[in-house]
Design a protein around this motif. Structure first.
Motif: not given
Length: 592
Positions: A59-72
């Motif tokens: 998720l953090s490697l895809d510019e098109r992703n709109i989701e949070l690329p990590c958990k908090t």
């Protein structure tokens, strides 16, 4: 589910480790505590490495992703004799180690109600002496590029009323790196971005961009104007290591010495004429080096340079990695510094400071590197050299004010006011001077030397200023600083602190103060009412805001009733003079 890692460091006074501190880790998406996620710190103030569920790094490697690329996750810290602390929204990426540092504040001593804050004009901070600047056109810039010990960050847009914080320069850079880019990106992309971030910050400092425009800070935390900075936020081990390696390296244009203003943007939601952050990620995917990426966006006439002018570092890195078998003065320097650090971090162990890099030094270096999250190879390259130097200077300065009892004899004003909200060595020096004076002046309250300028320190400063007839604003500007140092030097030289004559009468302004009045004279009567109210409990405590509202009127009526004056809630000449005299009498007895 994917897994990431978290490690937490708990300190006090910005550097000293706290052991056996209880820490609770909470899933931000849940109201329930996670099972078996209560952890404790060791003697180095560190928790074990904690494995936590997270989402896929893709998720953090895809510019098109709109989701949070990590958990908090949220963190709650409890320790005896310290104020509870927390960290909210700590990000965990798959396969990455997140570092969260939390410095605990000691519970303050109870000295009764604290004074409210004053509103005063502050001069823009100067990091360096006037002779270190030169004039180019109409602008003053530094003669040489210097890595500052600290940087003052405004936590909002330039003209907002947000707080200013002073933080170590490398701490600032680590937060920026953690806030601006994902730690899962390729190494060369991370380096390119961190070079740009260092250069950007140094350009702001070198050109005095904000102070020259009348602001009392060096840079803002707003990405719309500068770089994103999250105060006391978590960082990532991977980007931290790169910052430790590159913090004194920056971009320059050919034929120039000033740090290049390396503008950049994400290249996704915002575009600019500088570097695209997402573009740098894809460039690194294609095998481009950091310098090639930078030249793509900033031109082929840029280079990377470095400075060894690093504030507060006693000896610069010599350029040659020290390892087992090395010998000489640099080895002896590192051994001596490690031995001093080991007083506060005993697991490092003591070594023979003989200038010979033997097995014992290798082992001590490895233990230091493990504690401070460096590559644990037992060798002293640039990153390890400067980290050892930084920690050594920090513990040494602290010790000079506390357990080792070495007096601070320099007395040089730091260049900008020391005030509530500040933390660090300059605050410790102020607290040290206050305590020395308090031994001889019983109206000045002693304070804990913890490097934290809170309400109790502010109150003690005001009492110092009152006793020595200085402007009573609770801020240690140049006049107050110099007076503190003069009194300390007199005490050290055996000179008794002279009794002070009371301040001259604060003359009635000529116009009655009543509901609707505002300004300095209203602030004065609010302060006096608060002081008298410590003895006469019928007088309510007020916010010192310079606004004469209903609460101030009620306090005036209570005072008038106490002293048999006309109870009209208006401060005319008789009420003014009676209030001032009562406050003066109580001040002389140390009761306000």
């Amino acid at each position: 589910m994917a897994t990431g890692f978290l490690q937490i460091r708990i300190t006090t006074q910005m550097i000293l480790p706290l052991k056996n501190v209880e820490i609770l880790i909470i899933d931000s998406s849940s109201t329930l505590f996670l099972e078996e996620k209560t952890v404790y710190t060791n003697e180095n103030g560190l928790t074990p490495l904690i494995s936590l569920p997270t989402v896929s790094k893709e998720l953090s490697l895809d510019e098109r992703n709109i989701e949070l690329p990590c958990k908090t996750y949220n963190i709650i810290v409890n320790a005896d004799n310290y104020i509870q602390a927390e960290a909210i929204g700590v990000q965990i990426f798959e396969g990455q180690l997140t570092m969260q540092e939390i410095d605990l504040l000691a519970r303050p001593l109870d000295y009764g109600s604290d004074f409210e804050l004053s509103s005063v004009h502050e001069e823009p901070p100067k990091l360096y002496r006037p002779e270190e600047y030169e004039k180019i056109g109409t602008t003053f810039v530094l003669r040489t590029v210097v890595i500052p010990e600290n940087i003052t960050v405004h936590l909002g847009p330039p003209t907002s009323s947000a707080q200013n914080v002073q933080v170590p320069f490398r701490t600032y850079l680590k937060s920026v790196a953690a806030s601006e880019i994902y730690p899962t990106w390729p190494e060369e992309a991370l380096k390119a971005n961190i070079y740009a971030q260092v250069s950007f910050a140094l350009n702001r400092i070198y050109t005095e961009w904000y102070p020259s425009r009348g602001f009392n800070f060096n840079i803002t935390s707003s990405p719309s104007y500068d770089q994103k900075y999250v105060h006391n936020g978590s960082t990532f081990s991977r980007t931290d290591k790169i910052v430790d390696e590159l913090f004194n390296e920056y971009i320059v244009k050919a034929g120039r010495k000033d740090p290049f203003f390396a503008e950049y943007c994400d290249g996704k939601s915002v575009t600019c004429k500088g570097m695209s952050q997402w573009g740098s990620k894809y460039d690194a995917d294609r095998g481009m080096s950091a310098i090639s990426i930078l030249r793509k966006y900033y031109g082929n006439n840029i280079n990377i340079t470095q400075t060894n002018n690093i504030a507060a570092i006693p000896v610069s890195f010599g350029g040659k990695t020290l390892k087992e078998g090395s010998a000489g003065d640099d080895v002896r320097t590192i051994q001596a510094q490690l031995n001093r650090i080991a007083d506060d971090y005993p697991s490092i162990g003591k070594v023979r400071a003989n200038g010979i890099f033997g097995a014992d030094t290798t082992a001590a270096v490895k233990r230091f590197q493990t504690i401070f999250k460096l590559t644990a190879d037992g060798m002293v390259g640039k990153s390890t050299w400067y980290k050892i130097s930084y920690i050594y200077v920090s513990v040494k300065k602290l010790a000079q004010l506390t357990s080792e009892g070495e007096a601070i004899d320099d007395g040089t004003y730091p260049g900008s006011p020391v005030k509530i909200g500040d933390r660090g060595v300059q605050v410790q020096i102020v607290q040290f001077y206050l305590n020395q004076t308090a031994v001889y002046v019983n109206t000045i309250i002693p304070v804990t030397i913890d490097g934290q300028f809170g309400p109790t320190t502010e109150k003690s400063v005001k009492l110092f200023q009152r006793y020595f007839n200085l402007a009573e604003d609770g801020i240690v500007g140049e006049k107050t600083w110099n007076k503190m140092y003069d009194i300390y030097k007199g005490i050290k030289d055996g000179v008794t602190v002279p009794p002070q004559t009371p301040p001259t009468q604060d003359v009635y302004p000529g116009t009655p103060l009543r509901v609707g009045s505002t300004g300095t004279n209203v602030s004065k009567i609010q302060n006096w009412l608060n002081g008298v109210g410590r003895t006469y409990s019928s007088i309510p405590f007020l916010n010192v805001d310079g606004k004469f509202g209903a609460l101030t009127r009620d306090a005036v009526i209570a005072f008038q009733k106490q002293f048999n004056l006309t109870q009209d809630g208006i401060v005319g000449e008789k009420t003014w003079n009676t209030l001032y005299q009562q406050w003066q009498n109580l001040a002389a007895q140390g009761k306000v």
